[in-house]
Design a protein around this motif. Structure first.
Motif, PDB file in Angstrom:
ATOM      1  N   ARG A 233       9.317  -7.825   3.108  1.00  0.00           N
ATOM      2  CA  ARG A 233      10.759  -7.604   2.904  1.00  0.00           C
ATOM      3  C   ARG A 233      11.140  -7.711   1.424  1.00  0.00           C
ATOM      4  NH1 ARG A 233      13.511  -5.055   6.782  1.00  0.00           N
ATOM      5  NH2 ARG A 233      11.468  -4.144   7.050  1.00  0.00           N
ATOM      6  N   LEU A 234      10.519  -8.652   0.713  1.00  0.00           N
ATOM      7  CA  LEU A 234      10.837  -8.806  -0.713  1.00  0.00           C
ATOM      8  C   LEU A 234      10.559  -7.502  -1.450  1.00  0.00           C
ATOM      9  CD1 LEU A 234       9.451 -12.367  -1.642  1.00  0.00           C
ATOM     10  CD2 LEU A 234      11.797 -11.717  -1.077  1.00  0.00           C
ATOM     11  N   GLY A 235       9.417  -6.876  -1.152  1.00  0.00           N
ATOM     12  CA  GLY A 235       9.074  -5.617  -1.809  1.00  0.00           C
ATOM     13  C   GLY A 235      10.129  -4.562  -1.543  1.00  0.00           C
ATOM     14  N   LEU A 236      10.543  -4.498  -0.290  1.00  0.00           N
ATOM     15  CA  LEU A 236      11.524  -3.491   0.091  1.00  0.00           C
ATOM     16  C   LEU A 236      12.842  -3.674  -0.666  1.00  0.00           C
ATOM     17  CD1 LEU A 236      12.149  -1.885   3.341  1.00  0.00           C
ATOM     18  CD2 LEU A 236      13.996  -3.366   2.673  1.00  0.00           C
ATOM     19  N   TYR A 237      13.350  -4.916  -0.732  1.00  0.00           N
ATOM     20  CA  TYR A 237      14.673  -5.110  -1.332  1.00  0.00           C
ATOM     21  C   TYR A 237      14.654  -5.006  -2.850  1.00  0.00           C
ATOM     22  CZ  TYR A 237      16.342  -6.125   3.297  1.00  0.00           C
ATOM     23  OH  TYR A 237      16.673  -6.014   4.618  1.00  0.00           O
ATOM     24  N   ILE A 238      13.549  -5.419  -3.481  1.00  0.00           N
ATOM     25  CA  ILE A 238      13.451  -5.240  -4.932  1.00  0.00           C
ATOM     26  C   ILE A 238      13.503  -3.744  -5.256  1.00  0.00           C
ATOM     27  CG2 ILE A 238      11.842  -5.365  -6.879  1.00  0.00           C
ATOM     28  CD1 ILE A 238      12.842  -8.047  -6.558  1.00  0.00           C
ATOM     29  N   GLU A 239      12.753  -2.959  -4.496  1.00  0.00           N
ATOM     30  CA  GLU A 239      12.703  -1.523  -4.736  1.00  0.00           C
ATOM     31  C   GLU A 239      14.060  -0.876  -4.450  1.00  0.00           C
ATOM     32  OE1 GLU A 239       9.968  -0.021  -5.941  1.00  0.00           O
ATOM     33  OE2 GLU A 239      10.957   1.943  -5.985  1.00  0.00           O
ATOM     34  N   ARG A 240      14.693  -1.297  -3.358  1.00  0.00           N
ATOM     35  CA  ARG A 240      15.963  -0.688  -2.965  1.00  0.00           C
ATOM     36  C   ARG A 240      17.058  -1.003  -3.983  1.00  0.00           C
ATOM     37  NH1 ARG A 240      17.735  -1.427   3.166  1.00  0.00           N
ATOM     38  NH2 ARG A 240      15.942  -0.049   3.401  1.00  0.00           N
ATOM     39  N   ALA A 241      17.096  -2.248  -4.464  1.00  0.00           N
ATOM     40  CA  ALA A 241      18.109  -2.632  -5.453  1.00  0.00           C
ATOM     41  C   ALA A 241      17.910  -1.812  -6.717  1.00  0.00           C
ATOM     42  CB  ALA A 241      17.998  -4.128  -5.766  1.00  0.00           C
ATOM     43  N   ASP A 242      16.680  -1.648  -7.127  1.00  0.00           N
ATOM     44  CA  ASP A 242      16.369  -0.863  -8.313  1.00  0.00           C
ATOM     45  C   ASP A 242      16.885   0.563  -8.142  1.00  0.00           C
ATOM     46  OD1 ASP A 242      14.597  -0.640 -10.850  1.00  0.00           O
ATOM     47  OD2 ASP A 242      13.946   1.042  -9.598  1.00  0.00           O
ATOM     48  N   ASN A 243      16.641   1.130  -6.978  1.00  0.00           N
ATOM     49  CA  ASN A 243      17.037   2.513  -6.747  1.00  0.00           C
ATOM     50  C   ASN A 243      18.554   2.680  -6.748  1.00  0.00           C
ATOM     51  OD1 ASN A 243      16.484   5.327  -5.818  1.00  0.00           O
ATOM     52  ND2 ASN A 243      17.684   4.583  -4.095  1.00  0.00           N
ATOM     53  N   THR A 244      19.255   1.809  -6.035  1.00  0.00           N
ATOM     54  CA  THR A 244      20.719   1.928  -5.971  1.00  0.00           C
ATOM     55  C   THR A 244      21.317   1.808  -7.368  1.00  0.00           C
ATOM     56  OG1 THR A 244      20.754   1.038  -3.743  1.00  0.00           O
ATOM     57  CG2 THR A 244      22.814   0.934  -4.967  1.00  0.00           C
ATOM     58  N   ALA A 245      20.820   0.860  -8.150  1.00  0.00           N
ATOM     59  CA  ALA A 245      21.348   0.678  -9.497  1.00  0.00           C
ATOM     60  C   ALA A 245      21.090   1.919 -10.348  1.00  0.00           C
ATOM     61  CB  ALA A 245      20.730  -0.562 -10.143  1.00  0.00           C
ATOM     62  N   ARG A 246      19.915   2.540 -10.166  1.00  0.00           N
ATOM     63  CA  ARG A 246      19.626   3.713 -10.996  1.00  0.00           C
ATOM     64  C   ARG A 246      20.438   4.936 -10.575  1.00  0.00           C
ATOM     65  NH1 ARG A 246      14.279   5.281 -11.246  1.00  0.00           N
ATOM     66  NH2 ARG A 246      13.608   3.769  -9.699  1.00  0.00           N
ATOM     67  N   VAL A 247      20.630   5.095  -9.273  1.00  0.00           N
ATOM     68  CA  VAL A 247      21.476   6.192  -8.801  1.00  0.00           C
ATOM     69  C   VAL A 247      22.869   6.079  -9.434  1.00  0.00           C
ATOM     70  CG1 VAL A 247      22.731   7.046  -6.787  1.00  0.00           C
ATOM     71  CG2 VAL A 247      20.286   6.617  -6.630  1.00  0.00           C
ATOM     72  N   LEU A 248      23.398   4.852  -9.434  1.00  0.00           N
ATOM     73  CA  LEU A 248      24.724   4.631 -10.018  1.00  0.00           C
ATOM     74  C   LEU A 248      24.718   4.864 -11.525  1.00  0.00           C
ATOM     75  CD1 LEU A 248      26.011   1.436  -8.185  1.00  0.00           C
ATOM     76  CD2 LEU A 248      27.121   3.676  -8.221  1.00  0.00           C
ATOM     77  N   ASP A 249      23.682   4.397 -12.173  1.00  0.00           N
ATOM     78  CA  ASP A 249      23.680   4.454 -13.631  1.00  0.00           C
ATOM     79  C   ASP A 249      23.596   5.889 -14.150  1.00  0.00           C
ATOM     80  OD1 ASP A 249      23.907   3.107 -16.033  1.00  0.00           O
ATOM     81  OD2 ASP A 249      21.750   3.247 -16.403  1.00  0.00           O
TER      82      ASP A 249
END
Lengths: 314, 474
Positions: free
Chosen positions: A164-180
């Motif tokens: 789960r840690l792997g999944l959420y680290i990756e997902r947070a990274d992606n959401t932040a980059r989509v926004l940025d």
């Protein structure tokens, strides 16, 4: 558990999540590119911004020239030169899965293995732009099946928590980059002049994290840029928001520290970031600068990944 | 061993059905032909879905092969098994005593029973083990003894596998598949269970833990990694035993103690069930280029801080030259006649045998002393004249490297083919566990079957298949 097994589970989940994110990014580029120019603004190259969101612009430039649809699709979906291409993600995910077969449930293994077999039927250069939606759907379904089988079949122990840690680290990274990548269309001055054109850009941001419908259910009003940002950054009920990712990261890190009886840097960092996400309003964030906020967040998220590695996976 | 009609385990020599097979045969007669074909397809689907594959794992499907599975079980009566298991226990006990002696007082060499050069010049002899007194006194915790028969009287040992014998996962999965696919047939008779093998294995491994280890010692299974052909078995056994499946890089040695790297920090390891060749265990002692092993492991082992099963150096007792001395080894240590027979063996290192072998190549099976997996052998009756000449030159160039045996009329057992039941040659690999508390055996073993008509080669690397093996209760 063995550090190597935890590491494999962590990266297995990261790569599956990454493949799904890349698929969503391509999906949005495909939709935006098929719109008349007057709707999405004259100067945007949606394939170019897909490239920026997914990362790897430099690698792309080294191999390809222009960001044409064919080049970008090949690079993001198939290219061996791109370690994060969808096909490379599934190759790496399967390698990790094989090395921890005994830590996976048979459902998870079958999800990964059959997705890997299905995806191998698609080859670079042979896929046409109009085949893209079907391919992307396959990727999203594979990720859903993996995630669903993990959720429903794994014992709730450290193996589960590390995946789960792997999944959420990756997902947070992606959401932040989509926004940025799109932060400029969310800024208030653009909203004032943007009108109809930007509507599709905001919708695209939501769609790339599959939150378009959720938006309506949460806010009951037309798309407003600051609400789009609010939803994806601060709303914990939105499963891809930064706040939701950090709620889970911090909870699962606590699960681990309770089981092991010790806690460390990773727990402290996750808790601090989570607190900052719950104590802020979207107005504060816009006041201090959305881009700066997102850049800081990406760096913090990356540091948490490193802390988890050093503390547990080394 | 005289040439005669081939003994079929279902139909005997004369086509009259043998007792153990009676229920199966009646059932087969009444079963519609499509049913068997349907069940065969289901079995294959099961194996593929679970991913029970062997050979090279890599990035392409072609590299993952299934071992063909035949749905007709091979059956042993309770009496047959009783005799066979007594013989296995006797043989493995003697081999363990032999290894303890070889690496200790060497009484058998002084008694002139085994030529010393066969020990000292053997590539699997490990001088590092000399004079080392193992806490448990056990060298071979897991043995796979390959058994063949030519009639309903005797069992012959074809080969002792005392290093890292594999195949037990197929034995267990084959039973699992048969229970699922043929519940009605299974329910008609009393078949002795084998599923406790994994518990017995874990019990055996724990029993040999060093004296200094805790009450519940930590056991790990050491694998060369996911590219190894038996990786499926390694992960299967680790999973069923509930122990960590480690690679060399997961272990390290500090102050002559072995630890594994875990998410909770270093954890002490007491027993290593090693599925790696000795050669690769420790680059400081054996092959320095080995990346699979653990530097310092042998020092920790010699200090008595970790047990390794099987012990390094057991290969000295299982090569094909030593094989021919095993009946004498049994007599020497056990003071009794061997219950299991050896296949008569000509040692080419002896001048008279050599000339007999090169003169009679067409009737013999010639094997390399250290070969395995069916490679490097000549099956005289099935070889071309050219191949025989070629092999003869190889034997003469290095006679010590070869032994020869008569081609046995190996027993057959029926398999299910497109044209119905057809006899094929089989062997049997029972697994013998030896712990500090004694020998444990589960009734049965892995039956391997040569799928090509007339073929005698059952190895999976050469296209052999497997069957479930039933031992009926008495």
């Amino acid at each position: 558990m063995l550090s190597r097994d935890a590491d494999s589970l962590y990266w297995l989940s990261r790569y599956v999540e990454r493949a799904e994110n890349t698929a969503r990014i391509l999906d949005v580029a495909y939709r935006m590119a098929s719109m008349p120019i007057s709707y999405n603004g004259v100067e945007t190259n949606e394939w170019e911004s897909a490239l920026i969101t997914a990362g790897g612009v430099d690698q792309f430039r080294a191999v390809y020239g222009d960001a044409t649809p064919e080049n970008v699709i090949e690079f993001l979906a198939f290219s061996e030169a791109n370690p994060s291409s969808i096909q490379n993600c599934f190759d790496t995910a399967r390698q990790n899965a094989r090395s921890v077969r005994s830590a996976l449930t048979s459902e998870m293994w079958e999800a990964i293995n059959s997705a890997w077999l299905d995806l191998r039927r698609y080859k670079a250069r042979s896929i046409k732009v109009e085949d893209l939606p079907r391919f992307l759907n396959l990727v999203k379904e594979a990720s859903l099946r993996y995630d669903g089988s993990a959720l429903r079949t794994m014992l709730r122990n450290d193996a589960y928590w590390f995946s789960r840690l792997g999944l959420y680290i990756e997902r947070a990274d992606n959401t932040a980059r989509v926004l940025d990548v799109k932060y400029h269309v969310l800024l208030p001055q653009d909203a004032a002049v943007g009108g109809g054109i930007d509507y599709y850009q905001w919708a695209a941001i939501l769609r790339s994290v599959s939150a378009l419908v959720s938006y309506q259910w949460v806010y009951h009003q037309n798309l407003r840029p600051w609400l789009v940002a609010d939803l994806l950054i601060l709303r914990e009920e939105m499963p891809r928001s930064l706040a939701a990712c950090y709620a889970f990261l911090s909870r699962h890190l606590d699960d681990i520290s309770q089981r092991y009886g010790t806690s460390g840097l990773a727990q402290r960092q996750a808790r601090a970031t989570h607190a900052r996400l719950t104590n802020r309003s979207i107005e504060d964030i816009f006041q201090d600068g959305l881009h700066e906020f997102l850049q800081d967040f990406l760096a913090e998220n990356n540091r948490l990944g490193q802390a988890i590695s050093t503390q547990y996976l080394g | 061993m005289a040439a005669q009609a081939i003994f079929d385990e279902m139909n005997g020599h004369d086509g009259r059905s043998r007792d153990a097979y009676r229920i199966l045969q009646d059932w087969l007669k009444s079963a519609p032909p499509q049913l068997l074909e349907h069940r065969r397809e289901e079995a294959e689907l099961f194996f593929r879905r679970v991913g029970i594959t062997f050979a090279v794992y890599g990035n392409t499907e072609a590299e993952e092969r299934l071992i063909p599975f035949d749905i007709i079980p091979r059956i042993l009566s309770g009496q047959e098994w009783a005799r066979l298991s007594r013989g296995l226990e006797q043989r493995v006990k003697a081999l363990n005593m032999f290894l303890k002696d070889i690496y200790g007082p060497r009484e058998i060499l002084r008694a002139g029973i085994v030529p010393p050069e066969l020990v000292y010049l053997n590539p699997y002899y490990r001088p590092q083990m000399q004079g080392l007194s193992l806490n448990s006194g056990i060298y071979v915790q897991v043995a796979g003894i390959d058994i063949v028969r030519v009639d309903d009287e005797d069992f012959y040992v074809l080969e002792d596998n005392l290093r890292t014998p594999s195949g037990v996962s197929y034995m267990l999965e084959n039973r699992e598949v048969m229970m699922r696919l043929f519940p009605e047939l299974v329910g008609m008779q009393r078949i002795r269970p084998i599923e406790n093998y994994v518990d017995e294995l874990l019990g055996t491994l724990k029993s040999v833990a060093p004296a200094s280890s805790p009450y519940d010692p930590t056991v790990v299974l050491l694998t060369p990694g996911s590219l190894n052909s038996a990786y499926y078995e390694h992960s299967f056994l680790a999973d069923r035993m509930g122990v960590e499946l480690v690679e060399g890089r997961d272990l390290f040695v500090r102050d002559e103690m072995v630890y594994m790297r875990t998410t909770e920090g270093p954890k002490r390891v007491d027993v290593i069930y090693s599925r790696i060749d000795d050669d690769f265990l420790d680059p400081l002692v054996f092959r320095p280029d080995s990346a699979l092993g653990v530097p310092g492991l042998i020092a920790a082992y010699r200090a008595g801080n970790v047990a390794i099963a099987n012990a390094p150096g057991t290969g000295v007792a299982d090569d094909k030259a030593m094989y021919s001395y095993v009946p004498d080894i049994v007599r020497f240590y056990m003071g009794e006649e061997p219950i299991l027979k050896n296949v008569p063996t000509w040692r080419c290192r002896e001048r008279e045998s050599l000339s007999y072998v090169v003169d009679n190549l067409r009737e013999l099976v010639v094997k390399e002393v250290n070969g395995s997996g069916g490679y490097g052998m000549l099956v005289g009756p099935h070889a071309t004249a050219e191949a025989c000449e070629h092999f003869k030159a190889r034997i003469l160039a290095n006679p010590d490297n070869y032994i020869a045996q008569p081609t046995l009329a190996l027993s057959t057992s029926p398999i299910f083919t497109e044209k119905g039941l057809a006899p094929r040659h089989v062997d049997l690999r029972p697994f013998v566990l030896t712990g500090r508390d004694g020998v444990r055996l589960v009734p049965g073993g892995l039956t391997r079957v040569a799928l090509t008509e007339g073929s005698l080669v059952v190895n999976s690397s050469q296209g052999g298949g497997t069957k479930d093996t039933w031992v009926l209760s008495e």
